[in-house]
Design an enzyme around this catalytic site. Sequence first.
Site, PDB file in Angstrom:
ATOM      1  N   SER A   1      26.303 -37.051 -25.806  1.00 41.76           N
ATOM      2  CA  SER A   1      27.148 -37.218 -26.987  1.00 41.76           C
ATOM      3  C   SER A   1      28.336 -38.114 -26.685  1.00 41.76           C
ATOM      4  CB  SER A   1      27.613 -35.854 -27.511  1.00 41.76           C
ATOM      5  OG  SER A   1      28.332 -35.144 -26.521  1.00 41.76           O
ATOM      6  N   GLU A   2      28.914 -38.010 -25.475  1.00 43.19           N
ATOM      7  CA  GLU A   2      29.981 -38.922 -25.059  1.00 43.19           C
ATOM      8  C   GLU A   2      29.921 -39.213 -23.571  1.00 43.19           C
ATOM      9  OE1 GLU A   2      31.812 -37.362 -28.880  1.00 43.19           O
ATOM     10  OE2 GLU A   2      31.347 -36.229 -27.063  1.00 43.19           O
ATOM     11  N   THR A   3      30.376 -40.401 -23.226  1.00 43.81           N
ATOM     12  CA  THR A   3      30.584 -40.842 -21.846  1.00 43.81           C
ATOM     13  C   THR A   3      31.988 -41.433 -21.783  1.00 43.81           C
ATOM     14  OG1 THR A   3      28.237 -41.357 -21.518  1.00 43.81           O
ATOM     15  CG2 THR A   3      29.804 -42.428 -20.035  1.00 43.81           C
TER      16      THR A   3
ATOM     17  N   HIS B   1      36.066 -32.625 -26.143  1.00 45.67           N
ATOM     18  CA  HIS B   1      35.444 -32.243 -24.867  1.00 45.67           C
ATOM     19  C   HIS B   1      35.516 -33.379 -23.854  1.00 45.67           C
ATOM     20  CE1 HIS B   1      31.362 -34.126 -25.231  1.00 45.67           C
ATOM     21  NE2 HIS B   1      31.152 -33.687 -24.006  1.00 45.67           N
TER      22      HIS B   1
END
Length: 280
Positions: free
Chosen positions: A46-48, A77
Amino acid sequence: MPTFDFKQLDVFSSVPLKGNPLAVVLGADSLSDQQMADFANWTNLSETTFLLTPRDPRADYRVRIFTTVQELPFAGHPTLGSCHAWLKAGGVPKGEVIIQECEVGLVHIRRQGDELAFIAPPLLRSGPVQDDVLERVRQGLNLAPQAIVRSQWVDNGAGWLAVMLADRQAVLDVQPDYARLLGLAVGVIGPCNPAHDDVNAQFEVRGFIAGDGAPEDPATGSLNAGVAQWLLGEELAPEHYVVSQGTVLGRAGRIRIERQGENIWVGGAVAVCIEGRLQL
């Protein structure tokens, strides 16, 4: 070929592999925008995030946050996971509170025992959701006409709007039609009933971003930060409460909300699962 320290973390869960995963690349100043975007797309998380030297002298580090398809000015997060990775890599904060620089500005983070928490940033958009948008959300969530009890814009950088349903089970039962929700970031929240909900939380939350590589997020700091400002502002929640998220996905996310004076802290557990070297 340049190499970079890399960590993959689990955020918002004290149980391994039950939170929201995050990839973090440290010392990423030499990477181009395109390399960051390409790597974030490749991780399929979902995110990096990419940690860089701060531009603001007040900040301890700078972070850039990418989904599989775009860069975000802020996300929850990734904020806690990036901070944990920075500390584990030997980062020493300038003061008692850790200060992260991101595109939305400076975010303050504190350590609470084994957990981290950030101050919810100001909302970029709040207030009622327009009737036509709310109807589109209702249809996209496959809800009955009267199922949405309350709604509010809670956008702090990721575009979130939130709707409240009658109870936790109604949230768990939602079966979204992502085609109808395309272009929207929708949070769904319902109160837990201790009489029949066997969960150590006061609310159940789900977060949907249609069109993203991970259309349902397992545990969402930015959404819960915005929702907390809404709920606490209207006295719909206690000063301290816990959110359960990710249940439908087989996760056990727990987000802790605490109001102290004018600040709302959003926190949870973070753990490193993978460490290594990245070649780009």
